[in-house]
Motif scaffolding. Structure first.
Motif, PDB file in Angstrom:
ATOM      1  N   ARG A  45       0.885  -1.226   0.015  1.00  0.00           N
ATOM      2  CA  ARG A  45      -0.046   0.013  -0.007  1.00  0.00           C
ATOM      3  C   ARG A  45       1.013   1.231  -0.017  1.00  0.00           C
ATOM      4  NH1 ARG A  45      -5.281   0.069   3.935  1.00  0.00           N
ATOM      5  NH2 ARG A  45      -5.057  -2.202   2.745  1.00  0.00           N
ATOM      6  N   LEU A 107       1.695   4.926   6.886  1.00  0.00           N
ATOM      7  CA  LEU A 107       0.566   4.045   7.145  1.00  0.00           C
ATOM      8  C   LEU A 107       0.327   4.019   8.665  1.00  0.00           C
ATOM      9  CD1 LEU A 107       1.138   2.977   4.214  1.00  0.00           C
ATOM     10  CD2 LEU A 107       0.099   1.027   4.876  1.00  0.00           C
ATOM     11  N   TRP A 113      -9.614   3.544   8.632  1.00  0.00           N
ATOM     12  CA  TRP A 113      -9.403   3.215   7.375  1.00  0.00           C
ATOM     13  C   TRP A 113     -10.684   2.861   6.886  1.00  0.00           C
ATOM     14  CZ3 TRP A 113      -4.739   3.283   4.420  1.00  0.00           C
ATOM     15  CH2 TRP A 113      -3.705   3.514   5.140  1.00  0.00           C
TER      16      TRP A 113
END
Length: 123
Positions: A45, A107, A113
């Motif tokens: 990601r 992150l 999220w």
């Protein structure tokens, strides 16, 4: 607690545009910095961009700078990712996320999220 729901993904031809939305629950949306990330199959990601609490400051990964624009409407508890001049390499699942402190591009800084929305760009 903040719940995030992305929408607006889909299939688009190269060179086209899409606008993703990230709707947040709760009354504290304006106290969170919002970020967008993406993850392609087999890849980690990665950071796409972020926006400050009031929307004055935005930050972008080099790969999307000049093509993508992040905005937010705190009255609507919604953040947006406008994507123009899309390329096949932009194909990924796109996630929005919220945080209050730490680095926008990391992150681990993010507390909440969304579930992600698929973007596919054909060549």
């Amino acid at each position: 607690q903040v719940q995030l729901v992305e929408s607006g993904g889909g299939l688009v031809q190269g060179g086209g545009s899409l606008r993703l939305s990230c709707a947040a629950s709760g009354r504290t949306f304006s106290s969170y910095r919002m970020g967008w990330f993406r993850q392609a199959p087999g890849k980690e990601r990665e950071f796409v961009g972020a926006i400050s609490w009031g929307g004055v400051h935005t930050y972008y990964a080099d790969s999307v700078k000049g093509r993508f624009t992040i905005s937010r409407d705190n009255a609507k508890n919604t953040a947006y990712l406008q994507m123009n001049s899309l390329k096949p390499e932009d194909s990924a699942i796109y996630y929005c996320a919220a945080h209050r402190s730490g680095s926008d591009s990391e992150l681990s800084s993010y507390d909440y999220w969304g579930q992600g929305t698929q973007v596919t760009v054909s060549s």
